[in-house]
Design an enzyme around this catalytic site. Structure first.
Site, PDB file in Angstrom:
ATOM      1  N   HIS A  32      36.795  50.748  17.465  1.00 40.28           N
ATOM      2  CA  HIS A  32      36.024  49.566  17.084  1.00 40.28           C
ATOM      3  C   HIS A  32      34.739  49.995  16.382  1.00 40.28           C
ATOM      4  CE1 HIS A  32      38.626  48.257  20.381  1.00 40.28           C
ATOM      5  NE2 HIS A  32      38.527  47.029  19.894  1.00 40.28           N
ATOM      6  N   ASP A 164      30.402  38.179  21.488  1.00 44.98           N
ATOM      7  CA  ASP A 164      31.028  36.857  21.545  1.00 44.98           C
ATOM      8  C   ASP A 164      32.095  36.815  22.636  1.00 44.98           C
ATOM      9  OD1 ASP A 164      29.821  35.348  19.289  1.00 44.98           O
ATOM     10  OD2 ASP A 164      30.665  36.942  18.072  1.00 44.98           O
ATOM     11  N   GLY A 165      32.896  37.871  22.725  1.00 43.78           N
ATOM     12  CA  GLY A 165      33.948  37.904  23.735  1.00 43.78           C
ATOM     13  C   GLY A 165      33.408  37.823  25.145  1.00 43.78           C
ATOM     14  N   ILE A 196      32.759  37.185  14.991  1.00 45.28           N
ATOM     15  CA  ILE A 196      34.027  37.796  14.592  1.00 45.28           C
ATOM     16  C   ILE A 196      34.670  38.417  15.825  1.00 45.28           C
ATOM     17  CG2 ILE A 196      35.122  39.660  13.284  1.00 45.28           C
ATOM     18  CD1 ILE A 196      34.390  37.394  11.484  1.00 45.28           C
ATOM     19  N   HIS A 276      36.544  44.862  13.019  1.00 41.02           N
ATOM     20  CA  HIS A 276      36.245  44.752  14.454  1.00 41.02           C
ATOM     21  C   HIS A 276      36.993  45.813  15.252  1.00 41.02           C
ATOM     22  CE1 HIS A 276      35.669  42.871  18.430  1.00 41.02           C
ATOM     23  NE2 HIS A 276      36.929  43.184  18.631  1.00 41.02           N
ATOM     24  N   ARG A 371      37.682  37.272  62.251  1.00 38.09           N
ATOM     25  CA  ARG A 371      36.547  36.827  61.423  1.00 38.09           C
ATOM     26  C   ARG A 371      35.310  36.611  62.299  1.00 38.09           C
ATOM     27  NH1 ARG A 371      36.746  30.334  60.126  1.00 38.09           N
ATOM     28  NH2 ARG A 371      37.784  29.696  62.056  1.00 38.09           N
ATOM     29  N   SER A 398      32.974  29.675  57.337  1.00 41.78           N
ATOM     30  CA  SER A 398      34.355  30.126  57.509  1.00 41.78           C
ATOM     31  C   SER A 398      34.470  31.647  57.512  1.00 41.78           C
ATOM     32  CB  SER A 398      35.233  29.543  56.397  1.00 41.78           C
ATOM     33  OG  SER A 398      35.322  28.135  56.505  1.00 41.78           O
ATOM     34  N   GLU A 434      33.879  33.046  42.925  1.00 41.46           N
ATOM     35  CA  GLU A 434      34.399  34.303  43.489  1.00 41.46           C
ATOM     36  C   GLU A 434      34.377  35.448  42.487  1.00 41.46           C
ATOM     37  OE1 GLU A 434      36.315  30.965  45.821  1.00 41.46           O
ATOM     38  OE2 GLU A 434      35.993  31.405  43.682  1.00 41.46           O
ATOM     39  N   ASP A 492      46.043  23.935  55.896  1.00 41.56           N
ATOM     40  CA  ASP A 492      45.674  23.861  54.482  1.00 41.56           C
ATOM     41  C   ASP A 492      46.874  24.078  53.565  1.00 41.56           C
ATOM     42  OD1 ASP A 492      43.062  23.129  54.628  1.00 41.56           O
ATOM     43  OD2 ASP A 492      42.245  25.147  54.434  1.00 41.56           O
ATOM     44  N   HIS A 496      46.638  27.770  50.000  1.00 41.19           N
ATOM     45  CA  HIS A 496      45.592  28.585  50.613  1.00 41.19           C
ATOM     46  C   HIS A 496      46.147  29.731  51.467  1.00 41.19           C
ATOM     47  CE1 HIS A 496      43.003  25.485  49.156  1.00 41.19           C
ATOM     48  NE2 HIS A 496      41.944  25.886  49.836  1.00 41.19           N
ATOM     49  N   ARG A 543      41.783  33.818  60.753  1.00 42.25           N
ATOM     50  CA  ARG A 543      41.126  32.564  61.101  1.00 42.25           C
ATOM     51  C   ARG A 543      41.368  32.248  62.568  1.00 42.25           C
ATOM     52  NH1 ARG A 543      42.952  26.969  61.412  1.00 42.25           N
ATOM     53  NH2 ARG A 543      41.194  25.557  61.050  1.00 42.25           N
TER      54      ARG A 543
END
Length: 698
Positions: A32, A164-165, A196, A276, A371, A398, A434, A492, A496, A543
């Site tokens: 590049h 830009d990316g 570009i 590019h 947890r 949670s 996340e 859930d 999930h 959980r």
């Protein structure tokens, strides 16, 4: 603000950088060149005039940090590292993107001196730079909270070049929103708005007003348009003034929208997608050199006066800056001996003595989710580890990742009824972001010696995967807390409930996936994670409540279960066969360890001797020597059963041709966890049946 000192030799150095970038890509035949050519003035300005850094000391505590988020334009950084004398030479530029070179296709942390972070996947650099800025502020609060702004040896800036990316990738939206919320005045981004990309003009897919977007995020926004007069003029002084204005704005992160022409001044391919991501070609390269006053027949030529100037300037600036910084640092160290001792410990990567004694010990015979156990461990360790900080993606209740009684890491004005904070707090709140959380945790860990963690549900590790993979690639000790680790999260439902996530994460090289089988395993899992600094770890937690096992002090014997301290070995004999010689081995993780133990009892009643192996981390187990691994899984015992409430994909290497897997090979359902385990066959009866089937297969 001192005026910018810019001489004709600086112009020649910038043009040399352009030609070197074009030569390097032409020689290897791919890469590049365009952005490296047009960004040469900006990169040179940062490296030679703006940033506080020392080419001879890449670990200097007082250095500014530079992140090339546009990692595809690696030559933007490599050429400046060469010019400044950071360890790269012409031969390294000539070896771009080739086997064994110091100049891989994208910058790699730990591979090339002066590279602060591995970049390439667009957006990751800018998102992680937000983590660098987080860490700079937290570390200042840890070591020097009372010194006036700008006067501490822990004050510095984080500079980013983004493309830009980068701005198109969603992770930068998440992270930039957080940066504005956090008022990170130490973060300065130069956004190369050349419009570009590989598909040429970005108007085909990207027409938003980036400046207004960042104003809405709460950033300080400036535009430097080198095309504004109708002629292209690289006004370096204007860019320098914008950088100084950004530095002066201490209450907001800053973005400078720099409007450039990609590939300038290539006469035919500038401002096209062709420059590019591909070589100029011999004719265009020669024409470009003629425009710049270089001999088109010569390659990788650097005038003596240019390299003498750039390396001398970089060396002299470093000496001056470092001398002033060292005086400030020494005064701080003298006035703060306890904080200096803490810094020394953290810089050495050491934990305090006696940390194991601080681990909570959970009473056998009671049920507790891992947890919940993890939350208690975090708080117990936090009392002894001021470097430990973290939080979750809006899931504190949670994930149980909150350090109780600690302030949140936020500007005080954003304190809420539930969470009070200040800029130096240690409880992190990422909101429902996340992906940015993973990138920010990486940036925190890369910046300095603190240990940060971020939590979400295991299913949403999918949103984090690019950042998790990069942490593993960089071998950095990021910590990811993933709760709700199986279909047993219950009602859930399948959206999930993780099925493939454990196997998918275990497929990432150098990532430790840790799934403890009870509360005391959770304690020792955290201790081992914090002892390790060679790669990231993800701890997967239940959980639902599960039994706390009644254990002995050492190895398993008879009906006495082994100590949870064996977690450090990755897998261990939790319960030995009654006779000492197992007919079948049951291997389990997490909440399924209790299922394996129950199956062992049922098998024993039928005269079948079963050993139960708890395997919280297959990666740690594989690190053990062959003798230990053979002692846990003897080759002579080929009847084996794995028990895990997810895909069996991870287990076949241990099961062999006779082994059987008790697993879930489909998506879940909405119901309570006991029903799900029964309906999906995660039961002692299923394990007994699998054991008998394995024994009968000989």
């Amino acid at each position: 603000m001192a005026p910018l000192h810019w001489d004709p030799i600086d112009d020649r150095a910038v043009d040399t950088a352009r030609v070197l970038a074009a030569d390097a890509v032409e020689k290897v035949g791919n890469g590049h060149p365009g952005t490296a050519m047009s960004l040469a003035p900006a990169a040179y300005l940062l490296y030679q005039k703006v940033m506080r850094r020392d080419p001879a000391d890449h670990h200097w505590l007082g250095r500014d940090r530079f992140i090339l988020s546009a990692g595809h334009s690696s030559l933007t950084q490599y050429v400046q590292l060469y010019l400044a004398g950071d360890g790269l030479e012409l031969v390294d530029l000539e070896s771009l993107r080739t086997w064994g070179s110091k100049t891989p296709g994208h910058p790699e942390y730990g591979h090339t001196d002066g590279v602060e972070i591995t970049t390439g996947p667009l957006g990751q650099g800018l998102a992680s730079a937000v983590g660098f800025a987080y860490a700079a502020r937290y570390e200042r609060g840890l070591f020097d909270p009372d010194t006036a702004p700008g006067e501490s040896p822990f004050d510095h800036h984080v500079y980013v070049i983004a493309s830009d990316g980068d701005l198109e990738e969603g992770v930068t939206s998440e992270a930039s929103s957080l940066a504005g919320h956090q008022q990170l005045g130490n973060l300065v981004v130069i956004y190369d708005s050349n419009q570009i990309s590989i598909e040429d003009d970005t108007d085909i897919a990207f027409t938003e007003d980036v400046a207004k977007r960042y104003e809405a995020y709460g950033w300080h926004v400036q535009t430097v348009d080198w095309k504004k007069t109708g002629e292209y003029v690289e006004d370096v002084a204007e860019l320098d003034a914008a950088i100084e204005a950004a530095k002066a704005e201490t209450g907001k992160p800053s973005i400078i929208v720099l409007k450039t022409i990609i590939g300038w001044p290539a006469p035919n391919k500038q401002n096209t997608g062709k420059i590019h991501g591909s070589a100029l070609g011999a004719d265009e390269l020669a024409a470009t050199k003629e425009v710049l006053g270089f001999d088109p027949a010569k390659h990788f030529v650097v005038a003596d006066e240019v390299i003498e100037h750039t390396r001398g300037n970089a060396r002299d600036r470093a000496a001056e800056a470092k001398a002033a910084w060292q005086e400030s640092f020494d005064a701080w160290a003298s006035a703060n001996p306890e904080r200096k001792a803490l810094l020394d410990r953290l810089e050495a990567g050491e934990l305090p003595d006696g940390l194991e004694e601080a681990l909570p010990v959970f009473e056998a015979g009671k049920d507790l989710s891992t947890r919940a156990a993890s939350g208690k461990v975090i708080n117990a360790l936090a009392a002894h580890l001021p470097e430990l900080w973290g939080g979750s993606a809006d899931l504190a209740e949670s994930n149980l990742t909150t350090i109780n009684g600690a302030a949140s890491f936020i500007p005080e004005q954003w304190s809420t009824h539930e969470f009070g904070g200040n800029p130096y707090g240690r409880v992190l709140h990422f909101g429902i972001r996340e992906h940015a959380m993973g990138s920010i945790i990486n940036g925190i860990v890369l910046h300095g010696p603190t240990r940060a963690f971020g939590g979400t549900f295991l299913i949403f590790s999918d949103y984090m995967r690019p950042a998790v993979r990069l942490a593993a690639l960089m071998s950095i000790p990021s910590v990811f807390v993933w709760t709700h680790d199986s279909v047993a999260l219950g009602e859930d439902g399948p959206t999930h409930q993780p099925i493939e996530q454990l196997s998918a994460l275990r497929a990432i090289p150098n990532l430790s996936v840790v799934r403890p089988g009870d509360a005391n395993e959770t304690s020792y899992a955290w201790l081992e994670i914090l002892k390790r600094r060679g790669g990231p770890a993800g701890i997967a937690l239940t959980r639902q409540n599960i039994p706390v096992f009644d254990r002995g002090e050492g190895e398993a014997s008879g009906d006495i279960l082994a100590s949870a301290a064996n977690v450090a070995k990755g897998a261990y004999v939790l319960a030995e066969a009654a006779s000492g010689a197992p007919d079948v081995i049951l291997i389990a993780t997490g909440s399924e360890v209790q299922v394996a133990l129950a199956a062992r009892g049922e098998l024993a009643s039928e005269g079948i001797q079963a050993r139960v192996v708890s395997a919280p981390s297959l990666e740690w187990f594989e690190e053990q020597d062959a003798a230990y691994r053979e002692s846990v899984l003897p080759a002579s015992v080929t009847a084996r059963v794995s028990v895990e409430a997810g895909l069996a994909l991870s287990w076949y290497r241990y099961l062999g041709t006779r082994g059987r897997a008790v697993s879930i090979e489909h998506f879940g359902a909405s119901a309570d966890y006991k029903t799900l385990f029964r309906e999906f066959g995660i039961t002692a009866e299923a394990v007994v049946a699998a054991a008998k089937e394995s024994l009968a297969s000989a």
